[in-house]
Design an enzyme around this catalytic site. Structure first.
Site, short mmCIF file in Angstrom:
data_model
loop_
_atom_site.label_atom_id
_atom_site.label_comp_id
_atom_site.label_asym_id
_atom_site.label_seq_id
_atom_site.Cartn_x
_atom_site.Cartn_y
_atom_site.Cartn_z
N LEU A 62 37.59 33.18 48.73
CA LEU A 62 38.29 34.11 47.83
C LEU A 62 37.50 34.45 46.57
CD1 LEU A 62 41.93 32.65 47.88
CD2 LEU A 62 40.94 34.36 49.40
N VAL A 74 43.25 35.95 40.43
CA VAL A 74 42.91 34.87 39.51
C VAL A 74 41.85 35.31 38.50
CG1 VAL A 74 41.03 33.76 40.80
CG2 VAL A 74 42.59 32.34 39.42
N GLY A 75 41.27 36.50 38.74
CA GLY A 75 40.27 37.00 37.81
C GLY A 75 40.10 38.50 37.93
N GLY A 76 41.05 39.15 38.60
CA GLY A 76 40.96 40.58 38.86
C GLY A 76 41.01 40.90 40.33
N SER A 77 41.38 39.93 41.16
CA SER A 77 41.29 40.07 42.62
C SER A 77 42.28 41.07 43.22
CB SER A 77 41.49 38.71 43.29
OG SER A 77 40.43 37.85 42.98
N LYS A 124 47.99 39.63 52.29
CA LYS A 124 46.65 39.07 52.20
C LYS A 124 46.59 37.76 53.00
CE LYS A 124 43.36 37.71 48.53
NZ LYS A 124 43.21 37.59 47.06
N SER A 179 39.19 39.70 45.59
CA SER A 179 39.25 39.20 46.95
C SER A 179 40.31 39.87 47.81
CB SER A 179 39.52 37.69 46.91
OG SER A 179 40.74 37.39 46.24
#
Length: 572
Positions: A180, A227-230, A131, A206
């Site tokens: 992101l 960080v939240g499902g990326s 990434k 992201s």
């Protein structure tokens, strides 16, 4: 405001295109062909052997062939490079292309193996995509910001250092959204990444560029961040496996990031692959390299075969899973409900137990997390955009060919707009609140021992990663706290594919009593005309620092599902 930023974007995109060999340019099908998964096999660029190499999705098999010299690293890297460039032309998934640099590395590894008869490390010869956060010396790390064009890394980040020592061949970097912090993948520099299963739909964000690339077999193994499902949302949208490890289990030092310094809900990195073997092999290789000797935040915790053997989970003989059918914030779409039923039946047929998971204080956790994410009042993102004059992206909806926005304008918002700038003391209060919520959730989990019948609490939770399958561009608005739950509570989690949307099996359901506006809007989003054929994935959630056990339990779930056919019935 000057439009000079547009010239920078055009020049950078042109420079990217110039790096693709002319003989690798294919005839791209028209936009009316939404599914492009078969194009690599049909376009004529790849030889029969290159197709054989890139269609080998099991990373363990790839490594065995590389380590035995049946396949050379140079030919494997070339094959995946050609296929990654095909994926780029179809989905716009790449940022950095550095063909000769990667091939030189592959030739060097082949030479060492030929001369010494020994491999360099556990990932010897394997091409790995990254990434666009993971700094590589001499390359730009743009991360979706125009202002970062032309800034070259002076050194490798810790992860890349370890990958080289493990014998890997980093060979491409992949697209991300501006800053992101989006559930989709679009920025002004490189543009929009699309989903290869349906280019009118998003691959998520992201880590959407990484997901689209791997889905097209353009990379055997990649690295995203979460960080939240990326990672997990793009994996679910693109029929992949991925691991979201706990905070600091894998080394992040030297990688670029947004909201740097926000250390309450910490971004993590993890592998993404078409096989669970890739997830395990990568995780073990990086941990075995002792990342804590290079990254001061990395936990000094070695890979545990005992934990992988599920010593704390009955040896894996009869596991009990808690199925989160509905989290009380947004009801999952019909394909997700079917996927959960399939998984439950498969696990029970394999001798395991599945009980209903009772959601616990999720709305409080949801609000707490969003307030933490938005505590800077969006200063971080806006300040980086101001450096070049590029606009802050406020919507992912395309200018042309946009899907009807049936969610309504009130639903179109970003996480950062919800809470505004907070004082340090206000942020401390949010941290204290999160600590108390984590303790409360721990006690709730422990109490499930009263219902499991195994003498243990629930071994893991199974749930959607998000309430729906890949959405049209501009309409992927929220994870509804299915994925961010793990980030907030620091639960190790693994996404896995289950099935595909079936227009006959996944028909729209009548309206239910909606929990909130978001639940109603997501209900109105569902249509089999839009989603048919899309991948459907779930996630398995374990405890903090339980990466080995989570990988092992996901392997068990994956094996159980593989005895089911596409319509959810036990195979003969």
């Amino acid at each position: 405001m000057s439009d000079n930023w547009k010239d920078i974007c055009l020049a950078r995109k042109s420079a990217q295109l110039a790096l693709i060999p002319r003989e690798w340019i294919i005839q791209v099908p028209p936009e009316t062909q939404t599914n492009v998964m078969d194009v690599p096999q049909e376009c004529g660029l790849l030889t029969k052997r290159e197709l054989q190499i890139t269609e080998t999705t099991d990373v363990e098999i790839l490594l065995n062939k590389l380590h035995s010299s049946e396949w050379s690293s140079e030919e494997v890297t070339t094959a995946f490079y050609k296929r990654s460039v095909i994926a780029q032309q179809l989905t716009n998934c790449l940022t950095e292309i550095f063909i000769e640099r990667a091939l030189q590395r592959a030739r060097e590894l082949d030479g060492i193996l030929k001369k010494t008869g020994k491999i360099v490390g556990p990932l010897h010869g394997l091409p790995i995509s990254l990434k666009d956060q993971f700094a590589m010396k001499g390359l730009e790390t743009i991360m979706g910001y125009v202002a970062w064009v032309g800034k070259y890394a002076e050194s490798d980040c810790v992860l890349v250092e370890i990958l080289y020592e493990c014998g890997a061949v980093p060979f491409v970097r992949t697209n991300v959204p501006q800053a992101l912090m989006w559930w989709e993948t679009y920025n002004h520099v490189f543009g929009r990444t699309t989903n290869p299963y349906n280019r009118r739909l998003t691959p998520g964000g992201s880590s959407g560029g990484e997901a689209a690339l791997i889905a097209m077999r353009g990379s055997p193994l990649g690295v995203g961040t979460d960080v939240g499902g990326s990672q997990r949302v793009p994996a679910a949208f693109c029929n992949l496996y991925t691991l979201r490890p706990s905070y600091d289990r894998l080394p992040y030092y030297g990688a670029a990031n947004s909201q740097e310094g926000q250390e309450s809900i910490v971004s993590t990195l993890g592998p993404m692959s078409n096989s669970m073997s890739g997830i395990k092999i990568f995780t073990k290789a990086i941990i075995d390299a002792k990342p804590w000797t290079r990254d001061p935040l990395a936990r000094k915790r070695q890979w545990s075969e005992e934990e992988y053997s599920l010593s704390e989970h009955g040896g894996g003989k009869m596991l009990c899973f808690g199925m989160m059918w509905d989290n009380g914030i947004a009801r999952p779409h019909p394909p997700l409900q079917r996927a959960m039923k399939m998984t439950k039946e498969a696990l029970e047929a394999a001798g395991h137990k599945v009980i209903d998971w009772e959601p616990h204080r999720l709305v409080e956790l949801y609000v707490n997390s969003e307030n933490i994410f938005g505590a800077d009042g969006d200063y971080d993102r806006r300040s980086h955009c101001e450096l070049s004059g590029e606009p802050v992206i406020e919507t992912m909806a395309p200018i042309g060919d946009a899907h009807e926005n049936i969610l309504g304008e009130a639903f179109v918002r970003t996480l950062m707009d919800k809470s505004g700038l907070r004082s340090a003391y206000d942020l401390w209060k949010l941290h204290r609140e999160k600590r108390e919520l984590r303790k409360s959730h721990l006690e709730h989990w422990k109490k499930t021992v009263e219902r499991t019948g195994t003498g243990r609490p629930v071994d893991a939770i199974i749930s959607p990663t998000i309430a729906y399958t890949p959405a049209p561009h501009g309409l992927n608005m929220s994870d509804s706290f299915y994925s961010t739950l793990s980030n907030s509570l620091d639960y190790a989690s693994c996404s896995f594919p289950v099935t595909f949307v079936d227009a006959e099996l996944d028909k729209p359901q009548p309206p239910h009593a909606f929990y909130n506006h978001e639940d109603e809007a997501l209900f109105n989003l569902y249509s089999t005309d839009v989603f048919a054929g899309s991948p459907v994935g779930l996630q398995l959630i374990g405890g903090p620092q339980e990466e080995e056990a989570v990988i092992a339990m996901t392997e068990i779930v994956d094996r159980a599902l593989k005895v089911y056919d596409a319509k959810g019935r036990l195979a003969d």
